[in-house]
Motif scaffolding. Structure first.
Motif, PDB file in Angstrom:
ATOM      1  N   THR A  47       7.185 -11.506  -2.539  1.00 37.60           N
ATOM      2  CA  THR A  47       8.027 -10.669  -1.510  1.00 37.60           C
ATOM      3  C   THR A  47       7.553  -9.376  -1.313  1.00 37.60           C
ATOM      4  OG1 THR A  47       9.693 -10.101  -2.970  1.00 37.60           O
ATOM      5  CG2 THR A  47       9.866 -12.297  -1.759  1.00 37.60           C
ATOM      6  N   ALA A  48       7.942  -8.651  -0.307  1.00 43.15           N
ATOM      7  CA  ALA A  48       7.640  -7.108  -0.167  1.00 43.15           C
ATOM      8  C   ALA A  48       8.207  -6.471  -1.584  1.00 43.15           C
ATOM      9  CB  ALA A  48       8.392  -6.707   1.173  1.00 43.15           C
ATOM     10  N   HIS A  49       9.245  -6.802  -1.927  1.00 37.17           N
ATOM     11  CA  HIS A  49       9.810  -6.142  -3.203  1.00 37.17           C
ATOM     12  C   HIS A  49       9.190  -6.318  -4.381  1.00 37.17           C
ATOM     13  CE1 HIS A  49      12.548  -5.632  -6.553  1.00 37.17           C
ATOM     14  NE2 HIS A  49      13.013  -4.693  -5.875  1.00 37.17           N
ATOM     15  N   MET A  50       8.460  -7.431  -4.504  1.00 37.53           N
ATOM     16  CA  MET A  50       7.461  -7.560  -5.786  1.00 37.53           C
ATOM     17  C   MET A  50       6.217  -6.763  -5.443  1.00 37.53           C
ATOM     18  SD  MET A  50       7.837 -11.752  -6.121  1.00 37.53           S
ATOM     19  CE  MET A  50       9.340 -12.588  -6.134  1.00 37.53           C
ATOM     20  N   TYR A  88       0.845  -1.166   0.006  1.00 36.42           N
ATOM     21  CA  TYR A  88      -0.077  -0.010  -0.075  1.00 36.42           C
ATOM     22  C   TYR A  88       0.711   1.212  -0.091  1.00 36.42           C
ATOM     23  CZ  TYR A  88      -4.046  -2.821   0.450  1.00 36.42           C
ATOM     24  OH  TYR A  88      -5.114  -3.769   0.427  1.00 36.42           O
ATOM     25  N   SER A  89       2.091   1.254  -0.265  1.00 35.04           N
ATOM     26  CA  SER A  89       3.021   2.430  -0.546  1.00 35.04           C
ATOM     27  C   SER A  89       3.060   3.316   0.510  1.00 35.04           C
ATOM     28  CB  SER A  89       2.417   3.129  -1.965  1.00 35.04           C
ATOM     29  OG  SER A  89       2.297   2.449  -3.183  1.00 35.04           O
ATOM     30  N   CYS A  90       3.392   2.637   1.671  1.00 31.52           N
ATOM     31  CA  CYS A  90       3.533   3.441   2.831  1.00 31.52           C
ATOM     32  C   CYS A  90       4.918   3.410   3.406  1.00 31.52           C
ATOM     33  CB  CYS A  90       2.711   3.206   3.931  1.00 31.52           C
ATOM     34  SG  CYS A  90       2.806   4.467   5.209  1.00 31.52           S
ATOM     35  N   VAL A  91       5.996   4.114   2.935  1.00 31.46           N
ATOM     36  CA  VAL A  91       7.576   3.883   3.194  1.00 31.46           C
ATOM     37  C   VAL A  91       7.527   4.278   4.694  1.00 31.46           C
ATOM     38  CG1 VAL A  91       9.656   4.740   2.836  1.00 31.46           C
ATOM     39  CG2 VAL A  91       8.142   4.616   1.199  1.00 31.46           C
ATOM     40  N   ARG A  92       6.893   5.286   5.363  1.00 32.12           N
ATOM     41  CA  ARG A  92       7.181   5.376   6.853  1.00 32.12           C
ATOM     42  C   ARG A  92       6.677   4.223   7.601  1.00 32.12           C
ATOM     43  NH1 ARG A  92       3.343   9.861   8.722  1.00 32.12           N
ATOM     44  NH2 ARG A  92       4.489   9.675  10.613  1.00 32.12           N
ATOM     45  N   LYS A  93       5.773   3.450   7.182  1.00 32.48           N
ATOM     46  CA  LYS A  93       5.483   2.267   7.990  1.00 32.48           C
ATOM     47  C   LYS A  93       6.511   1.219   7.736  1.00 32.48           C
ATOM     48  CE  LYS A  93       0.356   2.757   7.650  1.00 32.48           C
ATOM     49  NZ  LYS A  93      -0.791   2.373   7.077  1.00 32.48           N
ATOM     50  N   MET A  94       6.827   0.857   6.603  1.00 30.19           N
ATOM     51  CA  MET A  94       7.908  -0.039   6.302  1.00 30.19           C
ATOM     52  C   MET A  94       9.229   0.460   6.908  1.00 30.19           C
ATOM     53  SD  MET A  94       7.473  -0.237   2.159  1.00 30.19           S
ATOM     54  CE  MET A  94       9.077  -1.051   1.891  1.00 30.19           C
ATOM     55  N   ARG A  95       9.683   1.685   7.159  1.00 30.51           N
ATOM     56  CA  ARG A  95      11.050   2.008   7.746  1.00 30.51           C
ATOM     57  C   ARG A  95      10.742   1.858   9.280  1.00 30.51           C
ATOM     58  NH1 ARG A  95      11.375   6.942   5.344  1.00 30.51           N
ATOM     59  NH2 ARG A  95      13.160   6.043   4.081  1.00 30.51           N
ATOM     60  N   LEU A  96       9.645   2.087   9.660  1.00 31.28           N
ATOM     61  CA  LEU A  96       9.236   2.175  11.291  1.00 31.28           C
ATOM     62  C   LEU A  96       9.440   0.481  11.513  1.00 31.28           C
ATOM     63  CD1 LEU A  96       7.982   2.755  13.895  1.00 31.28           C
ATOM     64  CD2 LEU A  96       5.887   2.217  13.207  1.00 31.28           C
ATOM     65  N   LEU A  97       9.126  -0.542  10.776  1.00 34.05           N
ATOM     66  CA  LEU A  97       9.367  -1.719  10.955  1.00 34.05           C
ATOM     67  C   LEU A  97      10.668  -2.246  10.969  1.00 34.05           C
ATOM     68  CD1 LEU A  97       5.926  -2.901   9.628  1.00 34.05           C
ATOM     69  CD2 LEU A  97       6.240  -3.114  11.807  1.00 34.05           C
ATOM     70  N   LEU A  98      11.278  -2.075   9.704  1.00 30.57           N
ATOM     71  CA  LEU A  98      12.730  -2.578   9.648  1.00 30.57           C
ATOM     72  C   LEU A  98      13.442  -2.014  10.749  1.00 30.57           C
ATOM     73  CD1 LEU A  98      12.804  -1.800   5.758  1.00 30.57           C
ATOM     74  CD2 LEU A  98      12.784  -4.131   6.917  1.00 30.57           C
ATOM     75  N   ASP A  99      13.248  -0.695  11.180  1.00 35.45           N
ATOM     76  CA  ASP A  99      14.343   0.020  12.098  1.00 35.45           C
ATOM     77  C   ASP A  99      13.969  -0.514  13.535  1.00 35.45           C
ATOM     78  OD1 ASP A  99      15.702   1.079   9.628  1.00 35.45           O
ATOM     79  OD2 ASP A  99      14.874   3.083  10.023  1.00 35.45           O
ATOM     80  N   HIS A 100      13.055  -1.135  13.818  1.00 33.22           N
ATOM     81  CA  HIS A 100      12.894  -1.509  15.146  1.00 33.22           C
ATOM     82  C   HIS A 100      13.916  -2.551  15.738  1.00 33.22           C
ATOM     83  CE1 HIS A 100      10.851  -2.962  18.431  1.00 33.22           C
ATOM     84  NE2 HIS A 100       9.895  -2.277  18.554  1.00 33.22           N
ATOM     85  N   PRO A 101      14.306  -2.126  17.072  1.00 34.94           N
ATOM     86  CA  PRO A 101      15.423  -3.285  17.578  1.00 34.94           C
ATOM     87  C   PRO A 101      14.961  -4.796  17.517  1.00 34.94           C
ATOM     88  CG  PRO A 101      14.752  -1.214  18.859  1.00 34.94           C
ATOM     89  CD  PRO A 101      13.749  -1.368  17.845  1.00 34.94           C
ATOM     90  N   SER A 127       3.126  -2.140  -7.387  1.00 31.78           N
ATOM     91  CA  SER A 127       2.491  -0.824  -7.133  1.00 31.78           C
ATOM     92  C   SER A 127       3.269   0.367  -7.732  1.00 31.78           C
ATOM     93  CB  SER A 127       2.322  -0.679  -5.423  1.00 31.78           C
ATOM     94  OG  SER A 127       3.438  -0.684  -5.001  1.00 31.78           O
ATOM     95  N   GLY A 128       4.405   0.175  -8.128  1.00 35.80           N
ATOM     96  CA  GLY A 128       5.241   1.087  -9.030  1.00 35.80           C
ATOM     97  C   GLY A 128       5.699   2.179  -7.989  1.00 35.80           C
ATOM     98  N   ASP A 129       5.910   1.577  -6.666  1.00 35.51           N
ATOM     99  CA  ASP A 129       6.530   2.522  -5.629  1.00 35.51           C
ATOM    100  C   ASP A 129       7.959   2.606  -5.667  1.00 35.51           C
ATOM    101  OD1 ASP A 129       7.110   4.008  -3.262  1.00 35.51           O
ATOM    102  OD2 ASP A 129       5.499   3.379  -2.175  1.00 35.51           O
ATOM    103  N   VAL A 130       8.734   3.657  -6.155  1.00 37.56           N
ATOM    104  CA  VAL A 130      10.040   3.680  -6.236  1.00 37.56           C
ATOM    105  C   VAL A 130      10.817   3.928  -4.897  1.00 37.56           C
ATOM    106  CG1 VAL A 130      11.911   4.915  -7.419  1.00 37.56           C
ATOM    107  CG2 VAL A 130       9.873   4.324  -8.463  1.00 37.56           C
ATOM    108  N   ASP A 131      10.079   4.696  -4.228  1.00 39.21           N
ATOM    109  CA  ASP A 131      10.623   4.924  -2.665  1.00 39.21           C
ATOM    110  C   ASP A 131      10.680   3.783  -2.281  1.00 39.21           C
ATOM    111  OD1 ASP A 131      11.152   7.504  -3.500  1.00 39.21           O
ATOM    112  OD2 ASP A 131       9.228   8.251  -2.659  1.00 39.21           O
ATOM    113  N   ALA A 132       9.749   2.802  -2.084  1.00 41.42           N
ATOM    114  CA  ALA A 132       9.656   1.713  -1.131  1.00 41.42           C
ATOM    115  C   ALA A 132      10.635   0.763  -1.878  1.00 41.42           C
ATOM    116  CB  ALA A 132       8.185   0.956  -1.320  1.00 41.42           C
TER     117      ALA A 132
END
Length: 382
Positions: free
Chosen positions: A345-348, A315-328, A353-358
């Motif tokens: 996978t998430a990359h697919m 759903y093209s939400c980079v903020r949510k992705m970053r929050l999860l990836l960076d969690h301890p 969705s064509g989300d370049v930032d993600a």
């Protein structure tokens, strides 16, 4: 008001006397009137008749004088509407004037059932007399309506206004716990169904209690014997927010604690919902909750095998992705390489969705294996 010659319009007098409850003045004006029946049907600038004004202000004797007058069409008078589409019973209920309500409901000419089921169409007001009383927290007025011999109490409690609000929702929104209890504990109530009903925006009574931080109202709903509490907590509206999302959105910390600490709260399910359509602040609160197994929560998959991280990517939400990836507690590599039930996978998901930032976040993350992600394919894709 007197005219230029110092004369007062009798129609204005009857309305003013009814508003103030001056029965003697009303009697004089009606006696002198050439057409008292027409006079009793006249309206003021807001569309209120003498009966509506008397009922709104609790003037029982004035109401009886009007309804019992030899020239009165009492049945018609009781069903006349103001400019905001309300009949006398609705206004009496909103003001909590119980005796005024009884005068109307028990009058020989009254169609009590029709009056109690009557709805208004004005956006700024409740739809029925019961809703008006519930919204104002007038418990005795609610009892008069629900326990009246002509009442279909079960139907009245399930009625909705033009926005889909029930009496329970309006009471929850205002935090009137006693009014809520009166509704869900009434012998005719289908309490579970009432608590599960939603507006046209799919919002339930719990959400409305959360919005303004009415924690006692929340407790009543969450702990009621008939409540399907787990479903109520995880239910989402048309914007993807659960009651937890509403608590985050409106900064209701105590409401948030009550929801997340409840034994029926499914934190991983709430995380999946927040990742898909909710707010990043809701996810942050869930990840910081003392009882959360954050590592397991981040790897929990829904029925399609998608984790919170995959949903955020889809759903093209980079903020949510970053929050999860960076969690301890995150196993970032496992999250990025996880496949759902369709083998993606998430990359697919981000690529679809064509989300370049993600895609950039995934490929450049320290835990990423870019070559593996790029070469990783779904065999179902032609």
């Amino acid at each position: 008001m007197p005219d230029a010659h110092g004369r007062t319009d009798p129609a204005a007098l009857i309305l003013e006397f009814a508003k103030m409850g001056q029965v003697d003045g009303m009697r004089v004006v009606l006696t002198a009137a050439t057409d008292p029946a027409a006079m009793m049907m006249l309206k003021d600038s807001t569309g209120c008749t003498a009966l509506i004004l008397a009922a709104t202000n609790g003037h029982v004797d004035a109401m009886s004088l009007l309804l019992d007058h030899p020239s009165a069409d009492a049945a018609a008078m009781m069903m006349l509407r103001s400019d905001v589409d309300e009949i006398a019973l609705m206004l009496a209920a909103r003001s909590g004037h119980v005796e005024s309500m009884r005068v109307l409901l028990d009058h020989p000419s009254a169609d009590a059932t029709a009056m109690m089921m009557c709805t208004d169409d004005d956006d700024d007001h409740s739809a029925t007399a019961l809703m008006a009383a519930a919204q104002a927290g007038h418990g005795e007025a609610m009892r008069v309506l629900l326990n009246h011999p002509s009442a279909d109490a079960a139907a009245m409690m399930m009625l909705t206004n033009d926005d889909g609000f029930t009496a329970l929702m309006l009471a929850a929104l205002a935090g009137h716990v006693d009014a809520m209890r009166l509704l869900i504990d009434h012998p005719s109530a289908d309490a579970e169904a009432m608590m599960m009903l939603t507006t046209f925006n799919y919002r339930n009574a719990l959400m409305f209690a959360v919005r303004d931080g009415h924690v006692d109202a929340m407790r009543l709903l969450l702990d009621h014997p008939s409540a399907n509490t787990a479903v109520m907590i995880t239910h989402t509206d048309d914007e993807g927010d659960s009651a937890v999302g509403w608590a985050a959105l409106f900064d209701r910390d105590e409401a948030m604690r009550l929801l997340l600490d409840h034994p029926c709260a499914d934190l991983p399910a709430l995380m999946l919902e927040a990742a898909e359509t909710g707010h990043v602040d809701t996810m942050r609160v869930l990840l910081s909750h003392p009882s959360a197994d954050t590592a397991a929560m981040m790897m929990r998959a829904n029925g399609s095998g998608m984790t919170a991280f995959m949903l955020a990517a889809a759903y093209s939400c980079v903020r949510k992705m970053r929050l999860l990836l960076d969690h301890p507690s995150a196993d970032a590599e496992a999250m990025m390489m996880h496949r759902d039930s369709s083998g993606e996978t998430a990359h697919m998901k981000a690529a679809w969705s064509g989300d370049v930032d993600a895609m950039r976040l995934l490929l450049h993350h320290p835990s990423a294996d870019p070559a593996a992600m790029v070469m990783n394919t779904n065999s179902d894709i032609p």
